[in-house]
Design an enzyme around this catalytic site. Structure first.
Site, PDB file in Angstrom:
ATOM      1  N   SER A  23      49.126  34.801  32.203  1.00 48.16           N
ATOM      2  CA  SER A  23      48.005  35.193  31.341  1.00 48.16           C
ATOM      3  C   SER A  23      48.055  36.710  31.090  1.00 48.16           C
ATOM      4  CB  SER A  23      46.694  34.790  32.027  1.00 48.16           C
ATOM      5  OG  SER A  23      45.606  35.458  31.471  1.00 48.16           O
TER       6      SER A  23
ATOM      7  N   HIS B  18      45.770  46.667  33.235  1.00 49.84           N
ATOM      8  CA  HIS B  18      45.073  45.386  33.309  1.00 49.84           C
ATOM      9  C   HIS B  18      44.730  45.085  34.760  1.00 49.84           C
ATOM     10  CE1 HIS B  18      44.116  41.843  30.831  1.00 49.84           C
ATOM     11  NE2 HIS B  18      44.125  41.211  31.982  1.00 49.84           N
TER      12      HIS B  18
ATOM     13  N   ASP C 159      46.788  32.276  25.252  1.00 49.81           N
ATOM     14  CA  ASP C 159      46.074  32.756  26.436  1.00 49.81           C
ATOM     15  C   ASP C 159      44.571  32.580  26.264  1.00 49.81           C
ATOM     16  OD1 ASP C 159      45.811  33.986  29.032  1.00 49.81           O
ATOM     17  OD2 ASP C 159      44.927  35.659  27.952  1.00 49.81           O
TER      18      ASP C 159
HETATM   19  N1  URA Z   1      43.049  38.588  33.895  1.00 47.39           N
HETATM   20  C1  URA Z   1      43.694  37.873  32.948  1.00 47.39           C
HETATM   21  O1  URA Z   1      43.913  38.364  31.849  1.00 47.39           O
HETATM   22  N2  URA Z   1      44.081  36.649  33.243  1.00 47.39           N
HETATM   23  C2  URA Z   1      43.857  36.075  34.423  1.00 47.39           C
HETATM   24  O2  URA Z   1      44.241  34.952  34.615  1.00 47.39           O
HETATM   25  C3  URA Z   1      43.168  36.802  35.418  1.00 47.39           C
HETATM   26  C4  URA Z   1      42.775  38.069  35.112  1.00 47.39           C
END
Ligand code: URA
Length: 435
Positions: free
Chosen positions: A183, A82, A161
């Protein structure tokens, strides 16, 4: 417990308890707490911050906000990747199929564009028909069929989220360490992955503008991983200029496909190799990340990674012909280039300015739930350190109409600084934590 009291407590700098945080998250998901109160709470968090304990509680509450999905055997073995968000960052579309082609399942829950940064889900949706709103059962099915799944949060998986993310996008509450960390980590936990590589961006096109801020975010997420029994490697990578050449949803899908074919920009390939190497090391496929590089390169060269991408597109109901015929991707009505106004070296390209210009072209959202235009964006023909003569093509803008094109041109030209001597190239990777 009243939402207004919890907003007040946080606004005054108090530490919220686990119960208070769970109450707020549950209320924002079931609608008993209104969006305006949630937005105020988010702003209070941005202004006052959160302790590590609060951030962990928020992450847990968000991860558990949906039906608690059994990750299944495959997802529990899968790895995840991610990014904290950047401009032109399409590495997921390259790394995920590469790693899946190495035989390691990749189960990935991604996000949409946020502020000036793009989102993998928006990019993927440029592929006609492709679905990213998979149920927990579909998530498992695609993972089993294609060895690779990229989906958004659904009613089943971390819906808190999705809700908070969409509100943050339009209330200037994105660049906040505890909100970014919770998040990202909540999605990872809900998706079931136990081993993950986080690409923490730093620079003008990132939410963390300084190395200290980015390192603090990376450190927090590595520590959260330890706390939540997840293996986390955080790679702090450069976002002082856009990654690759393309910025904009369909344009980035095309660039990712070019990269999987061996024809992409070197920085995108190099970062994809680095992240992929850490993923293979986490999965135990290699003993050292460096040992994975030749293997990943071979998987690109043999076409195996591209084949994985196509399998995922088909399993998520997208038009897999796009993989061989990128011309099937939607294309903007007006495509025209802008000439360099100077002779000299590109000294800096402000990636946030580029991201905002592309969002304004229609690739991003001004209000929660706004539709976006997958076709618009920009292709940059020069990077920091390159020399151009006045009149040479500097960038190509893909726009809906002439007015948009002209506005974007003025904004984009303001993103460049020029120098008469070669500017130093920023390093692609600044540091790695948790390895
Ligand atoms: N990526 C995410 O999933 N959440 C964020 O807050 C920033 C980047």
């Amino acid at each position: 417990m009243r939402a207004v009291d919890l907003i007040q407590k946080k606004r005054r700098g108090g530490e919220l308890s686990g119960d208070e945080i769970r109450h707020f998250v549950a209320g924002c998901v079931d609608g008993s707490i209104r969006d305006y109160q949630t937005a105020a709470w988010l702003m209070a968090i941005c202004c006052q911050g959160m302790t590590f304990a609060e951030t962990v509680e928020l992450t847990r509450a968000m991860a558990e906000s949906g039906a608690s999905a059994d990750p299944g055997e495959l997802a529990a073995w899968a790895v995840d990747k991610h990014s904290t968000g950047g401009v032109g960052d399409k590495t997921t579309l390259v790394v995920a199929p590469l790693v899946a082609a190495a035989g390691v399942p990749v189960a990935k829950m991604s996000g949409r564009g946020l502020g000036f940064s793009g989102g993998t889900l928006d990019k993927l949706e440029s592929i006609p028909g492709l679905r990213v709103d998979l149920s927990a059962a579909e998530f498992q099915r695609v993972l089993a069929t294609a060895g690779l799944v990229i989906s958004g949060q659904t009613a089943g998986l971390a819906p808190a989220d999705a809700k908070l993310y969409a509100l943050r996008d339009v209330t200037a509450t994105v660049d906040c360490l505890p909100l970014i960390a919770s998040s990202i980590m909540s999605k990872k936990i809900a998706g079931g992955a136990r081993r993950m590589v986080l690409d923490v961006k730093v620079g003008s096109g990132a939410f963390m503008k300084t190395l200290d801020e980015a390192a603090a975010l990376a450190q927090t997420m590595v520590a959260m991983g330890e706390h939540l029994d997840r293996q986390v490697v955080a790679v702090v990578s450069d976002m002082s200029q856009p990654l690759g050449r393309a910025v904009g949803n369909a344009l980035e899908v095309q660039e990712a496909l070019d990269t999987l074919r061996g024809d992409g920009p070197p920085d995108l390939w190099e970062l994809s190799l680095t992240l992929g190497s850490y993923l293979l090391a986490l999965a135990g496929v290699v003993s050292e990340p460096a040992a994975a590089r030749s293997r990943l390169t071979a998987l690109r060269d043999s076409g195996a990674a591209l084949e994985r991408f196509a399998a995922m597109v088909a399993a998520q109901r997208g038009d897999r012909r796009v993989v061989d015929e990128p011309a099937l991707l939607p294309r903007a009505a007006l495509v025209d280039s802008v000439a360099s106004p100077h002779t000299g070296y590109v000294a800096t390209i402000d990636a946030e300015v580029v991201g905002r210009a592309v969002a304004e072209l229609g690739a991003g959202r001004a209000k929660k739930g706004d539709p976006i235009d997958h076709t618009v964006g920009v292709v940059l023909h020069a990077r920091v350190g390159d020399r151009l003569a006045a009149g040479e093509p500097l960038l190509t803008i893909h726009a809906r109409a002439a007015d948009d094109w002209h506005r974007a041109r003025d904004r984009l030209l303001s993103a460049y600084m020029w120098s008469e001597t070669p500017a130093p190239q920023p390093p692609l990777v600044h540091r790695v934590l948790g390895a």
